[in-house]
Design an enzyme around this catalytic site. Sequence first.
Site, PDB file in Angstrom:
ATOM      1  N   SER A   1       0.857  -1.177   0.000  1.00  0.00           N
ATOM      2  CA  SER A   1       0.000   0.000   0.000  1.00  0.00           C
ATOM      3  C   SER A   1       0.894   1.228   0.000  1.00  0.00           C
ATOM      4  O   SER A   1       1.952   1.226   0.610  1.00  0.00           O
ATOM      5  CB  SER A   1      -0.889  -0.024   1.243  1.00  0.00           C
ATOM      6  OG  SER A   1      -1.299   1.285   1.563  1.00  0.00           O
TER       7      SER A   1
ATOM      8  N   LYS B   1       0.702  -3.195   4.992  1.00  0.00           N
ATOM      9  CA  LYS B   1      -0.177  -3.945   4.086  1.00  0.00           C
ATOM     10  C   LYS B   1       0.556  -4.806   3.067  1.00  0.00           C
ATOM     11  O   LYS B   1       1.574  -4.415   2.516  1.00  0.00           O
ATOM     12  CB  LYS B   1      -1.077  -2.971   3.301  1.00  0.00           C
ATOM     13  CG  LYS B   1      -2.126  -2.273   4.118  1.00  0.00           C
ATOM     14  CD  LYS B   1      -3.251  -3.184   4.597  1.00  0.00           C
ATOM     15  CE  LYS B   1      -4.142  -3.695   3.481  1.00  0.00           C
ATOM     16  NZ  LYS B   1      -5.034  -2.670   2.943  1.00  0.00           N
TER      17      LYS B   1
END
Length: 467
Positions: free
Chosen positions: A286, A292
Amino acid sequence: MKKTSPVSRSGRFARGPGADVTRFTESISFDRRLWRHDILGSLAHAAMLRKIGVLSRAEAAAITRGLKTITREIEAGKFRWKTELEDVHMNIEAELTRRVPAGAKLHTARSRNDQVALDLRLWLRDEIILLLAAIADLQRALVSLGEKNADVWIPGYTHLQRAQPVYLAHHLLAYVEMLERDCERFWDCHSRVNVCPLGSGALAGSTLPLDRVLVARLLGFVDVNGRPQLTQNSMDAVSDRDFAVEFCAAGALLAVHLSRLAEDVILWTSAEFNFIKISDAYTTGSSLMPQKKNPDIAELARGKSGRVIGNLVALLTLLKGLPMTYNRDLQEDKERVFDTADTVRATTQLMAAMLKNTKVNHATCAAAANDPALLATDLADYLVKKGMPFRQAHHTVGAVVALAEILDKPLNKLSLAELQSVDKKFGRDALDVFNLKRAMTERSLIGAPGTKEVVKQLTRWRKLLQT
Ligand code: ARG
């Protein structure tokens, strides 16, 4: 008349098309990818024209040589495609004729209408073979993942609620089955793609004595018994795009299957499931949240199914109002077919690569599969074996589940007395039902997720998918 005017306008037209018309009507920007098949078709057509005496030996040889030189130039990226020449057919023919005067005879008894139908069929035939290989590879990736984790159990789900335990391999093999049906559909489609339309002319064949069988044989339009496959109606041959629709329909269903597999992968990589881990190379990060790791390949596989379904709808819509026979609308078929082919093949390949780089988290799978509630149905079957009608057994086990909830105990931790408080038919052996290993051996029907059957299915697929 301008030199750059396409041959299709020569004679009857006083001037070339306007630049805006050229831009609007051209297809060279996308149909140039048919060039190899266009040349193959021309080589076969030339050989046939030689046989029936339209071309002399020297002319046929010169045309063949010219087409081979053009092939090398296109391969080397040296061929100059001209938008003014509209499409791949006229670009190649014009360049050939510029170099080889006999090229002007090549279009004898041929129209771009049967030519484009031929090219698309030849192209699609190759594409289907490549796609089938890609699907088989994805099937192998699924089987391998199942084999590597052959003793892993997970909950099977209905309504996305935990239902009954299954082998992870059983779940993966469900996709192998789906993909196999896709292969069957593409093979079936292949048999209708594999029919030679050349010789149909613009719509009404030709008055010249063409040898259609020879052309079909040269281009490999034969069935499994070597019988030549020829279109049997010249009007149908130039206006038919059913084979393209079938390809896009089979492609749409494949895309839907890939999308469903992708959805399972997405769920399984979430912290909530945590059944699998995709290696870093096949996940993305991300731009904002540093922690992420996103399953973007799977998400795009799911997302791309939209355009593949769209291609099918576009193609059907394109065809539905067309009068016989060829109409220029048909030029719009190619991008839809190309896009479906490109999208489903790339998606299939990436999904396979991703699965080859996926590890299964045995601990979380085991924790989930060990939920004793998954075996509530087995407890009902236990009562059935003691002679209780299933509807009553279902009700009784429902009451047991309710009792366990009240007592705040897992199902398998109820005492015999507690079980018997619901029904006296429960014996000492009732709790053995919750032995998951045993429960898995008891699912032995054909197609069931039991120990023996899953091994049998893995072995069957391994053999079928051998290369
Ligand atoms: N570029 C055209 C197509 O893709 C080729 C056939 C054109 N035929 C014609 N009569 N204008 O359909």
